[in-house]
Design an enzyme around this catalytic site. Structure first.
Site, PDB file in Angstrom:
ATOM      1  N   GLU A 142      66.943 169.612  18.665  1.00 37.64           N
ATOM      2  CA  GLU A 142      66.469 170.693  19.539  1.00 37.64           C
ATOM      3  C   GLU A 142      65.562 171.706  18.840  1.00 37.64           C
ATOM      4  OE1 GLU A 142      70.088 172.200  21.313  1.00 37.64           O
ATOM      5  OE2 GLU A 142      70.362 170.388  22.498  1.00 37.64           O
ATOM      6  N   ASN A 187      65.645 164.852  17.857  1.00 42.94           N
ATOM      7  CA  ASN A 187      66.311 164.719  19.151  1.00 42.94           C
ATOM      8  C   ASN A 187      66.150 166.022  19.929  1.00 42.94           C
ATOM      9  OD1 ASN A 187      68.281 163.177  20.788  1.00 42.94           O
ATOM     10  ND2 ASN A 187      69.785 164.757  20.214  1.00 42.94           N
ATOM     11  N   HIS A 192      69.967 164.978  29.608  1.00 41.60           N
ATOM     12  CA  HIS A 192      70.991 165.656  30.416  1.00 41.60           C
ATOM     13  C   HIS A 192      70.325 166.000  31.743  1.00 41.60           C
ATOM     14  CE1 HIS A 192      73.824 165.822  27.157  1.00 41.60           C
ATOM     15  NE2 HIS A 192      72.908 166.338  26.363  1.00 41.60           N
ATOM     16  N   GLU A 245      71.707 161.057  25.031  1.00 37.02           N
ATOM     17  CA  GLU A 245      72.834 161.846  25.568  1.00 37.02           C
ATOM     18  C   GLU A 245      72.840 161.818  27.091  1.00 37.02           C
ATOM     19  OE1 GLU A 245      73.037 165.762  23.792  1.00 37.02           O
ATOM     20  OE2 GLU A 245      72.338 165.025  21.852  1.00 37.02           O
ATOM     21  N   ASP A 276      73.485 161.969  30.772  1.00 39.79           N
ATOM     22  CA  ASP A 276      74.447 162.236  31.842  1.00 39.79           C
ATOM     23  C   ASP A 276      73.669 162.783  33.033  1.00 39.79           C
ATOM     24  OD1 ASP A 276      74.129 164.972  31.047  1.00 39.79           O
ATOM     25  OD2 ASP A 276      76.026 164.958  29.948  1.00 39.79           O
TER      26      ASP A 276
HETATM   27  C1  XIL Z   1      78.045 169.321  23.214  1.00 42.16           C
HETATM   28  C2  XIL Z   1      79.431 168.710  23.171  1.00 42.16           C
HETATM   29  O1  XIL Z   1      79.501 167.620  24.062  1.00 42.16           O
HETATM   30  C3  XIL Z   1      80.459 169.741  23.550  1.00 42.16           C
HETATM   31  O2  XIL Z   1      81.787 169.225  23.404  1.00 42.16           O
HETATM   32  C4  XIL Z   1      80.292 170.989  22.693  1.00 42.16           C
HETATM   33  O3  XIL Z   1      81.183 171.987  23.130  1.00 42.16           O
HETATM   34  C5  XIL Z   1      78.868 171.488  22.767  1.00 42.16           C
HETATM   35  O4  XIL Z   1      77.979 170.455  22.404  1.00 42.16           O
HETATM   36  N1  XIL Z   1      73.001 168.623  23.157  1.00 42.16           N
HETATM   37  C6  XIL Z   1      73.509 168.073  22.017  1.00 42.16           C
HETATM   38  C7  XIL Z   1      74.971 167.848  21.905  1.00 42.16           C
HETATM   39  O5  XIL Z   1      72.752 167.669  21.139  1.00 42.16           O
HETATM   40  O6  XIL Z   1      75.429 167.981  20.579  1.00 42.16           O
HETATM   41  C8  XIL Z   1      75.748 168.767  22.799  1.00 42.16           C
HETATM   42  O7  XIL Z   1      77.116 168.371  22.735  1.00 42.16           O
HETATM   43  C9  XIL Z   1      75.219 168.697  24.216  1.00 42.16           C
HETATM   44  C10 XIL Z   1      73.793 169.145  24.247  1.00 42.16           C
END
Ligand code: XIL
Length: 433
Positions: free
Chosen positions: A143, A184, A220, A248, A250
């Site tokens: 990020e 990422n 996300h 990641e 979802d």
């Molecule tokens: C999230 C985890 O899933 C949670 O359990 C934690 O509280 C916060 O982080 N981007 C990322 C991940 O790169 O590491 C994050 O994971 C979600 C957003």
């Protein structure tokens, strides 16, 4: 006095080809984020059987592994790596350099630029070195960008300038030359200012000979909002000569979930998977938790949830079949909810009784129905209403009347009957179907 038969999809579909095997056939690694403590029982079974890559959801973050300076806790990270090796899975290491989930000793410290650089180098050497040869890919930098494509103001950027990214990648390569090194980020799935900044960074790193092997698109996403330029964006990174991973994935929806939203979510998961399948350098598609009981979404985005491919009881959702279909699987999803038939005896007298059966649907619906049961003590139906019932010996079969075959999602239909009994009147087990 209730006899209920619940008609639900079985939680496991043993005959279906696991996602990891479908992925292999398409040259894709299919992954999930995991929580180490949960890797037993159904959660462990599904994680091991369905996926060919694991990403520790939190266990490898700096705040997890070095909560106190110089004092390390590798327990969960080790456990996940060992589980993956036992199941023939890759591990994506996540993440080395980030602005979030850092230990407080690090964020609260006041460091010179030279000290920060040494902290960064040492952290990467320690963590990457510990797992040398066992991690397929590292999210080295997480990020780094703002939405407008400028660099995010972080401990690292403010202390070291944008050069911290090249420095981290170089340190990671030195610590494990075999690991693929990624940058990422989120909201970089479509072509936009942020993904273009990432594109320009990767291009410039490659021109400078800085080790960079891939970009991670977190993905996300929100229901119905898969970017139309997703495949085009994956392709432009591939054309730069780097791999792409969906790291990641979802897809969250406003709660409560319903049949239409779950169908849209299936389409969305399928579209994302298809975009990865379409580009050969899209090498990995990872979901950020495979079950709704292990998702960060519900606590992070109030009012939203149901974002993963399995429900909280480990039953595959339509989204699961969206991924499977895009990977060439041919399974048909089971119904997303359930209809149940419940038998009760509202009143009973010395030789007779009135019976009632209610058919209720939630997350599913019916356009016709039949309820059957077998009496165990010689009960005999004499008259029925709101259904046509026939009894042959002990076997009873009741079908809907012309006007009440439809049971909508969230609705119910009842029918009744009078019957004779003697001696005892046990409640039978009823079957809907
Ligand atoms: C999230 C985890 O899933 C949670 O359990 C934690 O509280 C916060 O982080 N981007 C990322 C991940 O790169 O590491 C994050 O994971 C979600 C957003």
């Amino acid at each position: 006095m209730l006899g209920t038969l619940l008609l639900t999809a079985p939680a496991a579909h043993a005959a279906d080809t696991p996602l990891r095997d479908l992925g292999t056939a398409k040259g894709k690694v299919i992954g999930t984020a995991v929580t180490g403590a949960k890797l037993t029982g159904s959660y462990g079974d599904i994680a091991g059987a369905q996926f060919s890559s694991l990403t520790p959801g939190n266990a490898m973050k700096w705040g997890s592994v070095e909560p106190t300076r110089g004092s390390f806790n590798w327990a969960e990270a080790d456990q996940i790596v060992e589980f993956a090796e036992a199941h023939g899975q890759q591990v994506r290491g996540h993440t080395l350099v980030w602005h979030s989930q850092n230990p407080s000793w690090l964020t609260n410290g006041s460091w010179t630029s030279a000290q920060l650089g040494t902290l960064l180098d040492d952290h990467i050497a320690t963590e990457v070195g510990r797992y040398k040869g066992r991690i397929a890919a590292w999210d080295v930098v997480n990020e780094p960008f703002n939405e407008d494509g400028t660099y995010r103001s972080t401990l690292w950027y403010n202390g070291l300038g944008s050069g911290y990214i090249a420095r981290a990648l170089t340190a990671a390569r030195a610590a494990d030359p075999a690991a693929k090194l990624y940058i990422n980020d989120y909201n970089v799935e479509g072509v936009n200012a942020k993904s273009t900044a990432l594109y320009n960074l990767v291009k410039s790193l490659k021109e400078q000979g800085v080790p960079i092997d891939g970009v991670g698109l977190q993905a996300h996403l929100i229901l119905g909002q898969v970017p139309s330029t997703l495949q085009q964006n994956i392709q432009r990174f591939a054309d730069l000569g780097v791999d792409v991973a969906i790291t990641e994935l979802d897809i969250r929806m406003a709660l409560p979930a319903d049949t239409a939203k779950l169908a849209q979510q299936k389409a969305d998961y399928k579209a994302v998977t298809a975009a990865c399948v379409a580009v050969s350098r899209c090498v990995n598609l990872t979901v950020w938790g495979f079950t709704d009981s292990d998702s960060w979404v519900d606590s992070t985005f109030p009012g939203y949830g149901a974002a993963t491919p399995y429900d909280a009881n480990y039953a595959p959702k339509p989204a699961y079949y969206g991924i499977a279909e895009a990977l060439g699987g041919t399974t048909t999803p089971p119904p997303t909810g359930a209809c149940t038939a419940t038998y009760s005896v509202p009143s009973q007298w010395n030789t007779g009784f009135t019976g009632n059966v209610t058919i209720s649907c939630s997350g599913a619906s019916l356009s016709s129905w039949k309820v059957t049961w077998t009496y165990g003590a010689g009960q005999q139906i004499t008259q029925a209403w709101n259904a046509t019932c026939t009894q042959s010996g002990a076997a009873v079969s009741c079908v809907n009347a012309s006007y009440n075959g439809t049971v909508p999602d969230g609705g119910s239909v009842s029918f009744g009957f009078n019957a004779n009994w003697s001696g005892s009147n046990p409640v039978p087990t009823v079957t809907l179907g």
